[in-house]
Design an enzyme around this catalytic site. Structure first.
Site, PDB file in Angstrom:
ATOM      1  N   GLU A  36      52.318  38.276  50.426  1.00 45.50           N
ATOM      2  CA  GLU A  36      51.347  39.310  50.768  1.00 45.50           C
ATOM      3  C   GLU A  36      50.212  38.699  51.593  1.00 45.50           C
ATOM      4  OE1 GLU A  36      50.350  40.801  46.875  1.00 45.50           O
ATOM      5  OE2 GLU A  36      52.405  41.476  46.522  1.00 45.50           O
ATOM      6  N   LEU A  65      53.862  45.055  49.054  1.00 42.79           N
ATOM      7  CA  LEU A  65      53.123  44.533  47.901  1.00 42.79           C
ATOM      8  C   LEU A  65      53.919  44.709  46.611  1.00 42.79           C
ATOM      9  CD1 LEU A  65      50.937  44.323  49.985  1.00 42.79           C
ATOM     10  CD2 LEU A  65      49.349  45.393  48.428  1.00 42.79           C
ATOM     11  N   ALA A  66      54.876  43.830  46.408  1.00 40.54           N
ATOM     12  CA  ALA A  66      55.728  43.947  45.232  1.00 40.54           C
ATOM     13  C   ALA A  66      56.287  42.565  44.907  1.00 40.54           C
ATOM     14  CB  ALA A  66      56.857  44.935  45.495  1.00 40.54           C
ATOM     15  N   GLU A  67      55.747  41.953  43.882  1.00 37.51           N
ATOM     16  CA  GLU A  67      56.121  40.569  43.582  1.00 37.51           C
ATOM     17  C   GLU A  67      57.565  40.454  43.122  1.00 37.51           C
ATOM     18  OE1 GLU A  67      53.299  41.988  42.857  1.00 37.51           O
ATOM     19  OE2 GLU A  67      51.821  40.755  43.889  1.00 37.51           O
ATOM     20  N   GLN A  89      49.968  35.738  45.582  1.00 36.66           N
ATOM     21  CA  GLN A  89      48.577  35.670  46.032  1.00 36.66           C
ATOM     22  C   GLN A  89      47.638  35.009  45.022  1.00 36.66           C
ATOM     23  OE1 GLN A  89      46.193  39.378  47.329  1.00 36.66           O
ATOM     24  NE2 GLN A  89      47.159  38.547  49.141  1.00 36.66           N
ATOM     25  N   PHE A  90      47.813  35.357  43.758  1.00 34.34           N
ATOM     26  CA  PHE A  90      47.030  34.732  42.688  1.00 34.34           C
ATOM     27  C   PHE A  90      47.919  34.619  41.463  1.00 34.34           C
ATOM     28  CE2 PHE A  90      43.366  36.107  45.165  1.00 34.34           C
ATOM     29  CZ  PHE A  90      42.439  35.106  44.934  1.00 34.34           C
ATOM     30  N   PHE A  93      49.230  37.517  39.347  1.00 29.34           N
ATOM     31  CA  PHE A  93      50.100  38.524  39.960  1.00 29.34           C
ATOM     32  C   PHE A  93      51.554  38.082  40.030  1.00 29.34           C
ATOM     33  CE2 PHE A  93      45.927  39.210  42.306  1.00 29.34           C
ATOM     34  CZ  PHE A  93      45.418  39.946  41.253  1.00 29.34           C
ATOM     35  N   HIS A 136      42.682  36.100  38.098  1.00 32.19           N
ATOM     36  CA  HIS A 136      42.621  35.187  39.235  1.00 32.19           C
ATOM     37  C   HIS A 136      42.408  33.736  38.769  1.00 32.19           C
ATOM     38  CE1 HIS A 136      41.907  39.052  41.155  1.00 32.19           C
ATOM     39  NE2 HIS A 136      42.049  38.510  42.335  1.00 32.19           N
TER      40      HIS A 136
END
Ligand SMILES: Cc1ncc(C[n+]2csc(CCOP(=O)(O)OP(=O)(O)O)c2C)c(N)n1
Ligand SMILES: [Mg+2]
Lengths: 332, 387
Positions: A36, A65-67, A89-90, A93, A136
């Protein structure tokens, strides 16, 4: 950008990682970067900065946007001969992708009796200390290290980050690559034209000492080195082992160290309960029982959700908490 | 204000909205043009009094002022982060005002305007952005759930809550908020499935603000998002997200549809994220200034103001009083944030379990003993200095 000193230059960890991705993309046309905001933006931490421009969107891919989708399709791409390097991303997630990682990615090679390989690298900025909002700052290494079929590594400095990422991408096994985000902007010397000092899964003695072994990885190595420095003023010689690889663990290096020092303290941000420290303490006890002068102690996060940033300092192991454990170990 | 929720409202989405993707640009339900002209829509009617319109205007202005204050508090270091709703006030105030007090909202991290309409004190929203808590309000007090950062998750919670409403035989309804980016998450598709299968009284309210951090909506979908609903078997509507009246009318209709046992609705509020994704983001790296400029012409507040002024329903005294009230709100927020206390570190161990847990208790004690060793060391030090 990087400042020259001899053949080595000074790089931030972000720059060192970026260069590792760049070279991996350059060296192997099958290497892909996906995640992402990794494209035009260059990732929220800019680790993929410029790659989209130089390698194009066929190879540096802004995904939906879909892990679960990202990791699941990375598996499919790997089955088709690609070498995906996925950015989550973090830390917080990655969980939507947990099923794909743990039940699919980790097991497929074994299920196919070795006929297929899954060279997927999953990069995750992990752990805390940057004053972020919820999700995060997580340290979830134990979940992954607990899963057979995954390799798990966590560099602590720019040079290791660089070489370990290149090694991880070159590996034919899935690698969970944990990047200590609070060290992203720390600088270190690196010559990317050189060669790695160590194999991917070897630990490094980051500082030699004779009185006690501090064991850490990722963000806590720096804290341990500072603790060793502070202890030296009181005449204590602490050895610091940077574990680097959490699965497999280089127990030989650990054993050699603890046999000499007779004492060990494991430090990580993750909660102590069932964290990496539990396994390390048990193994060290098995291997070094007759050399030990004290039980292996652990310093880590608490058995509680990662707290709001204004109190994260109380949650995170710091110099004082490490030295407190050192004192307790020395007093045995 | 009244909305004609029976006569004018369709039981399925209007045909114009269900057309194939290549049938030209989809129709946008609009009741107030960007120039502030009141227009009628065949399927969604809304009757309003001047008093109600003024009240809506006040909401929009106050919410924007609050948001701006939060952004500057972040710049001043008082907040760690802020996710601005700039540009999305109408989508949030319109949908927020459509709810009854007993209807429940499940927000993302950007629904400050919905929170406002539900009566949540704006100061409560700032705790998590300051870093003193992870939410910190009682969701049941105003029927406004905690902010959810992990995108998409809350759509399932909203659906489950709505399933519970049905089981209770109640006629409340739920709104699940999410973004264009979040629409790609598996959780959102699963929520659509559950809501449809159980005919749950939930309205999926997607604010398509055109961007998911740096990714434009085209990275998430090839069909207009509202059209996703038809594949799951429920109506989808695209509404002008910068038109507060259209958002109000369409959401009222959708909530009614849901609460009368006709199942879920997907509303796509077509709007624009005028600011950065959050204060950590730099949108100049990925989007062009002209896009922003063109959306400025569709500003949600300006159009309502133009309408009010043109109709003679808002004089300068009214506009000034709203302005003054917004400054007062900003001041209260500023002072409230600056004096917001840091939690005690030992609060880390609070509320981890409803029934307590031995390990948490043990670690709390260990922590307190450790912390007090510093306090006594400090005390000794001061004693020493006194000598
Ligand atoms: C599961 C998950 N993945 C990634 C993120 C990081 N992230 C936070 S907001 C965001 C973009 C969301 O875009 P959208 O759904 O359109 O909502 P908007 O921010 O535009 O309101 C991303 C990728 C997250 N919060 N959760
Ligand atoms: Mg969006």
């Amino acid at each position: 950008m990087a400042v020259e000193t001899g053949t080595k230059k000074s790089w931030t960890m972000v720059q060192a990682l970026n260069e590792a991705l760049r070279r991996s993309l350059d060296e192997n046309p099958k290497t892909l970067v996906m995640g992402e905001d990794v494209g035009r933006l260059g990732g929220v931490f800019r680790v993929t900065d410029g790659l989209h421009k130089d390698f194009g969107e066929e190879r540096v891919i802004d995904t939906p946007l879909a892990e679960s989708g990202i990791v699941g399709t990375a598996i499919g791409l790997a089955l088709r001969g690609y070498r995906p390097v996925v950015e989550i991303q973090f830390d917080g997630f990655v969980y939507p992708a947990f099923d794909q990682i743990v039940t699919q990615l980790a097991k497929m090679h074994a299920r196919a009796l070795g006929h297929i390989k899954l060279p997927v690298t999953i990069r995750i900025p992990f752990a805390g200390g940057i004053g972020a909002v919820e999700h995060h700052s997580e340290s979830h290494e134990a979940y992954f290290a607990h899963t057979a079929g995954l390799k798990v590594v966590a560099p602590s400095n720019p040079a290791d980050a660089h070489w370990m990422l290149r090694q991880a991408i070159a590996s034919d096994d899935p690698v969970i690559f944990l990047e200590p985000k609070r060290r992203y902007w720390d600088k270190g010397q690196l010559d990317p034209n050189g060669a790695p000092e160590l194999e991917l899964h070897r630990a490094r003695v980051a500082r030699t000492g004779t009185d006690l072994t501090l064991i850490a990885y990722g963000p806590m190595v720096k804290v341990c080195l500072e603790a060793a420095e502070a202890a030296a003023e009181d005449g204590l010689k602490l050895e610091v082992v940077d574990l680097r690889s959490l699965s497999p663990v280089d127990f030989d290096t650990l054993e050699q160290s603890v046999r000499r020092t007779g004492r060990a303290v494991v430090v990580h941000e993750a909660p102590v309960f069932l964290g990496m420290g539990a396994e390390l303490a048990a193994r060290i006890t098995e291997r070094c029982f007759y050399s030990l002068e004290a039980p292996v102690l652990r310093v880590g996060g608490y058995f509680a959700p990662y707290p709001p940033s204004r109190v994260e300092d109380a949650f995170l192991p710091d110099l004082d908490r490490v030295l407190d454990a050192v004192d307790r170990a020395m007093a045995f | 204000m009244t909305v004609d929720s029976t006569a004018g409202a369709p039981t399925t989405a209007p045909a114009a909205n269900d057309g194939p993707a290549d049938a030209g640009p989809p129709e946008l339900v609009q009741l107030l043009t960007p120039e502030g002209e009141r227009v009628e829509h065949p399927d969604y009617s809304l009757e309003t009094t001047p008093e109600e319109l003024r009240s809506i205007y006040r909401d929009l202005v106050l919410v924007r002022r609050f948001d701006a204050e939060a952004t500057s508090l972040q710049r001043q270091g008082e907040l760690g982060l802020w996710a601005s709703l700039l540009g999305q006030e109408a989508a949030q105030v319109g949908s927020g005002r459509a709810m009854r007090p007993t209807d429940y909202a499940f927000p993302t991290y950007r629904e400050h305007g919905v929170a406002w309409c539900k009566g949540v004190d704006p100061l409560n929203l700032l705790g998590m952005f300051r870093g003193v808590n992870h939410g910190g309000w009682d969701p049941d007090e105003k029927n406004f759930h905690l902010y959810t950062i992990v995108i998409g998750s809350q759509t399932l919670h909203a659906t489950g809550y709505a399933m519970g409403i049905t089981k209770d035989g109640a006629d409340d309804a739920v709104i699940a908020y999410f973004g264009d980016g979040a629409s790609s998450q598996g959780d959102v598709s699963e929520a659509f499935t559950f809501a449809s299968v159980y005919q749950a009284p939930v309205v999926f309210f997607c604010q398509n603000n055109q961007w998911a951090i740096s990714e434009p909506t085209e990275k998430q979908t090839r069909v207009p998002l509202y059209q996703r609903a038809s594949g799951f078997g429920f109506p989808g509507v695209r509404v002008d997200g910068n038109d507060v009246l259209a958002c109000l009318a369409v959401t009222r209709w959708a909530l009614d549809h849901a609460r009368t046992g006709q199942g879920p609705v997907l509303i796509e509020a077509f709007t624009y994220r005028m600011g950065a994704h959050t204060t950590s983001d730099d949108p100049t790296r990925y989007r062009i200034a002209e896009e922003l400029e063109s959306w400025k012409l569709k500003d949600p507040i300006e159009r309502l103001k133009a309408h009010l002024v043109r109709e003679g329903w808002a004089d300068s005294a009214f506009l000034e009083s709203v302005e003054a009230e917004s400054e007062q709100l900003a001041r209260r927020v500023r002072e409230g944030v600056r004096t917001m206390p840091d939690p005690d570190p030992s609060s880390i161990f609070e509320h981890v379990y409803a029934e307590g847990h031995a390990l948490v208790d043990e670690e709390r004690e260990g922590y307190l003993a450790y912390a007090s060793s510093f306090a006594s060391a400090a005390a000794e030090l001061t004693d020493g200095e006194d000598d």
